[in-house]
Motif scaffolding. Structure first.
Motif, PDB file in Angstrom:
ATOM      1  N   ASN A 156       0.809  -1.216   0.000  1.00 11.58           N
ATOM      2  CA  ASN A 156       0.000   0.000   0.000  1.00 11.58           C
ATOM      3  C   ASN A 156       0.844   1.269   0.000  1.00 11.58           C
ATOM      4  N   LYS A 157       2.128   1.156   0.359  1.00 17.48           N
ATOM      5  CA  LYS A 157       3.002   2.327   0.389  1.00 17.48           C
ATOM      6  C   LYS A 157       3.672   2.592  -0.963  1.00 17.48           C
ATOM      7  N   VAL A 158       3.698   1.589  -1.807  1.00 19.90           N
ATOM      8  CA  VAL A 158       4.515   1.649  -3.012  1.00 19.90           C
ATOM      9  C   VAL A 158       4.155   2.830  -3.906  1.00 19.90           C
ATOM     10  N   LYS A 159       2.883   2.976  -4.241  1.00 20.66           N
ATOM     11  CA  LYS A 159       2.450   3.996  -5.198  1.00 20.66           C
ATOM     12  C   LYS A 159       2.786   5.398  -4.713  1.00 20.66           C
ATOM     13  N   LYS A 160       2.515   5.672  -3.422  1.00 25.20           N
ATOM     14  CA  LYS A 160       2.748   7.011  -2.878  1.00 25.20           C
ATOM     15  C   LYS A 160       4.245   7.337  -2.838  1.00 25.20           C
ATOM     16  N   ILE A 161       5.057   6.392  -2.381  1.00 28.13           N
ATOM     17  CA  ILE A 161       6.499   6.647  -2.302  1.00 28.13           C
ATOM     18  C   ILE A 161       7.107   6.760  -3.698  1.00 28.13           C
ATOM     19  N   GLN A 162       6.613   5.941  -4.635  1.00 29.84           N
ATOM     20  CA  GLN A 162       7.095   6.041  -6.016  1.00 29.84           C
ATOM     21  C   GLN A 162       6.825   7.436  -6.572  1.00 29.84           C
ATOM     22  N   LYS A 163       5.670   7.990  -6.239  1.00 33.96           N
ATOM     23  CA  LYS A 163       5.320   9.336  -6.691  1.00 33.96           C
ATOM     24  C   LYS A 163       6.282  10.368  -6.118  1.00 33.96           C
ATOM     25  N   TYR A 164       6.657  10.211  -4.838  1.00 37.11           N
ATOM     26  CA  TYR A 164       7.569  11.163  -4.200  1.00 37.11           C
ATOM     27  C   TYR A 164       8.966  11.091  -4.820  1.00 37.11           C
ATOM     28  N   LEU A 165       9.425   9.881  -5.156  1.00 40.88           N
ATOM     29  CA  LEU A 165      10.805   9.701  -5.612  1.00 40.88           C
ATOM     30  C   LEU A 165      10.970   9.896  -7.117  1.00 40.88           C
ATOM     31  N   GLY A 166       9.925   9.583  -7.864  1.00 43.95           N
ATOM     32  CA  GLY A 166       9.983   9.815  -9.308  1.00 43.95           C
ATOM     33  C   GLY A 166      10.901   8.850 -10.044  1.00 43.95           C
ATOM     34  N   THR A 167      11.344   9.291 -11.242  1.00 44.61           N
ATOM     35  CA  THR A 167      12.194   8.439 -12.070  1.00 44.61           C
ATOM     36  C   THR A 167      13.556   8.249 -11.406  1.00 44.61           C
ATOM     37  N   GLY A 168      14.185   7.150 -11.749  1.00 45.77           N
ATOM     38  CA  GLY A 168      15.476   6.835 -11.143  1.00 45.77           C
ATOM     39  C   GLY A 168      15.334   5.912  -9.958  1.00 45.77           C
ATOM     40  N   TYR A 169      14.087   5.703  -9.523  1.00 46.22           N
ATOM     41  CA  TYR A 169      13.832   4.816  -8.390  1.00 46.22           C
ATOM     42  C   TYR A 169      12.722   3.830  -8.751  1.00 46.22           C
ATOM     43  N   VAL A 170      12.862   2.614  -8.275  1.00 46.51           N
ATOM     44  CA  VAL A 170      11.810   1.605  -8.382  1.00 46.51           C
ATOM     45  C   VAL A 170      11.444   1.201  -6.954  1.00 46.51           C
ATOM     46  N   VAL A 171      10.161   1.284  -6.617  1.00 47.77           N
ATOM     47  CA  VAL A 171       9.712   0.948  -5.268  1.00 47.77           C
ATOM     48  C   VAL A 171       8.963  -0.385  -5.309  1.00 47.77           C
ATOM     49  N   ALA A 172       9.336  -1.308  -4.419  1.00 47.79           N
ATOM     50  CA  ALA A 172       8.704  -2.623  -4.346  1.00 47.79           C
ATOM     51  C   ALA A 172       8.480  -2.983  -2.886  1.00 47.79           C
ATOM     52  N   ALA A 173       7.676  -4.027  -2.643  1.00 45.54           N
ATOM     53  CA  ALA A 173       7.308  -4.404  -1.271  1.00 45.54           C
ATOM     54  C   ALA A 173       7.754  -5.820  -0.934  1.00 45.54           C
ATOM     55  N   SER A 174       8.179  -6.000   0.306  1.00 45.45           N
ATOM     56  CA  SER A 174       8.537  -7.339   0.805  1.00 45.45           C
ATOM     57  C   SER A 174       7.311  -8.073   1.319  1.00 45.45           C
ATOM     58  N   VAL A 175       6.196  -7.353   1.465  1.00 46.36           N
ATOM     59  CA  VAL A 175       4.952  -7.893   2.020  1.00 46.36           C
ATOM     60  C   VAL A 175       5.217  -8.461   3.420  1.00 46.36           C
ATOM     61  N   GLY A 176       5.858  -7.659   4.253  1.00 49.58           N
ATOM     62  CA  GLY A 176       6.132  -8.071   5.624  1.00 49.58           C
ATOM     63  C   GLY A 176       7.219  -9.129   5.692  1.00 49.58           C
TER      64      GLY A 176
END
Length: 491
Positions: A11-31
């Protein structure tokens, strides 16, 4: 340069990806994705080194592929002991060479980017602490749960924290069953005044024997109740204040959600997680009762903008953390105090947000002020032992609402009239009140969490799971008592 940022929740991925923009890929470990094996102990003497297995290979394979394409991997798991352990397991499972540990206590663009600038390494002390607790759970639970299940002929478990929690409930039930009530008597004189009715209570202390806490002579109490005329011996008024409560920590948030919103601990923490992931509140697993200097400034800015300059104290209000508190980050608070209401979240999450907002703002306001008045009366007549009797009354009037301006519950005290020393007044009624001592109250979810916290049993992240285990496995029974209050009974 491409960097991979790994968080826990999808649930955090989309928002953090928006903050960081290009050059970063955000993924989740799912706990958690790596743990001790389910069907064997997984740890053995003499060195007790844990044997870990992958519990979610799909997630690990996905992260391994993404890590191969990244020049740097940022481990952005939650800022607590469990999050530190997950960061460690990510490093081990993905065999990372170029990695950095980052942590943020609120999901805002400022906080996320600041964490990248302050990237460090994994805190192996926190990892060891988490691992030690996990191993202890296995050594106790794995070895005891089997025989316990056989004995009870049902699935059962023993745990490092749930066991003493259950013991508290059982001990309280035993106290209640062993309780022997005491009948006693009070005498109350009622007076009429322009400000309304007010009461004074008889001072029975001179008649109590050594070791006696309650007056039990009904006949003498009836003698006191014949008194009607009194002389004012003394009347005094002094200013008193009521300080605001601290902002929420995990345990007090669970208690407030239970008592005020009728939301169970597990649900309360799920809702807090929803608010955190929506970037509405700071991290909700904390035992630190203070706000950061920046947050205090934000509260005071909100007060100024809303015409409440005179509610701002001369210095920030501070509270002492309980022994053993980690104090790694601040108390639970809104990320932006101008957001008076929580939008785009569930209705229950919005209710919880309102509770958090009011508590955080109130914590940095001036105390509420009162004038407290005490009146000492003495009967002009005597009782059957030939003595005059003393009665006392107390009342208070609010002179400044302070933090209570935010709608805090303020049970009104009786308002006493203006009297002068030596004045003779007559009661409209003086009566005996028969009373009986009550047994200790059974634990509610809120009071059991408070008892665990006071006893230093468990951590902020464990309270909700303790309650869930006790009830789901029927170690305790839930029962409505009094005004529909849900309490725990021993089975």
């Amino acid at each position: 340069m491409t960097a991979l940022v790994i968080v826990e929740s999808p649930n955090k991925v989309k928002k953090i990806q928006k903050y960081l923009g290009t050059g970063y890929v955000v993924a989740a470990s799912v706990g958690h994705f790596r743990d001790l094996p389910q069907k064997e102990m997984g740890v053995a003497p003499p060195r007790f080194i844990p044997k870990y297995v992958i519990t979610n290979m799909r997630v690990v394979s996905n992260l391994q592929q993404k890590a191969k394409d990244a020049e740097m991997v940022y481990l952005a798991t939650d800022p607590d002991r469990e999050g530190e352990a997950i960061a460690y397991h990510l490093r081990e499972a993905l065999r990372l060479k170029n990695y950095r540990r980052i942590a943020f206590h609120e999901i805002t663009e400022k906080a996320v980017k600041a964490s990248l600038a302050e990237a460090g390494d994994i805190d192996m002390g926190l990892v060891a602490a988490q691992e030690g607790r996990r191993v202890m759970d296995r050594l106790v639970g794995y070895r005891v749960s089997g025989p316990l299940s056989d004995r009870l002929q049902q699935r059962a478990s023993a745990g490092r924290v749930q066991t003493p929690a259950l013991r508290l409930v059982v001990d309280r039930e035993n106290e209640i069953r062993a309780f022997v009530p005491t009948n006693y008597f009070e005498v109350v004189a009622t007076f009429e005044a322009e400000t309304g009715k007010w009461e004074a209570k008889w001072d029975s202390k001179p008649y109590l024997k050594a070791g006696q806490d309650y007056f039990q002579d009904e006949a003498f109490a009836n003698s006191v109740a014949t008194l009607r005329e009194f002389t004012v011996q003394d009347i005094s008024t002094k200013p008193v204040t009521r300080k605001p409560p601290p902002p929420f920590i995990s345990s007090t948030l669970i208690q407030a959600a239970s008592s005020q919103l009728k939301i169970k601990p597990k649900k309360a923490m799920q809702l807090a997680q929803e608010l955190f992931e929506a970037a509405l509140i700071t991290y909700h697993r904390t035992d630190t009762p203070n706000l950061s200097d920046e947050a205090v400034g934000m509260v005071w800015d909100w007060l100024r903008q809303n015409g409440k300059d005179n509610y701002i104290p001369p210095a920030a209000n501070k509270w002492k953390a309980k022994g053993g508190a980690q104090e790694a980050h601040e108390a639970i608070r809104p990320t932006d105090f101008s957001n008076r209401e929580a939008n785009n979240v569930s209705s229950d999450a919005a209710r919880l947000y309102d509770l958090i907002w009011r508590r955080a703002v109130a914590s940095q306001m001036k105390p509420a002020c009162f004038d407290e008045t005490s009146i000492h009366l003495r009967s002009t007549q005597t009782t059957n032992d030939g003595r005059q009797q003393d009665f006392h009354a107390k009342g208070r009037v609010m002179t400044f609402n302070g933090w209570m301006a935010l709608g805090a519950d303020n049970k009104q005290s009786q308002q006493l009239p203006s009297l002068s020393g030596g004045a003779v007044i007559t009661s409209s009624d003086t009566m005996v009140k028969a009373k009986r001592t009550q047994p200790p109250k059974r634990y509610t979810e809120a009071t059991l969490v408070k008892k665990l916290e006071d006893s230093e049993i468990g951590r902020p992240s464990t309270y909700a799971s303790i309650m869930e285990t006790l009830t789901s496995r029927h170690y305790v029974r839930e029962h409505k008592e009094g005004k529909g209050k849900q309490v725990y009974l021993a089975p």
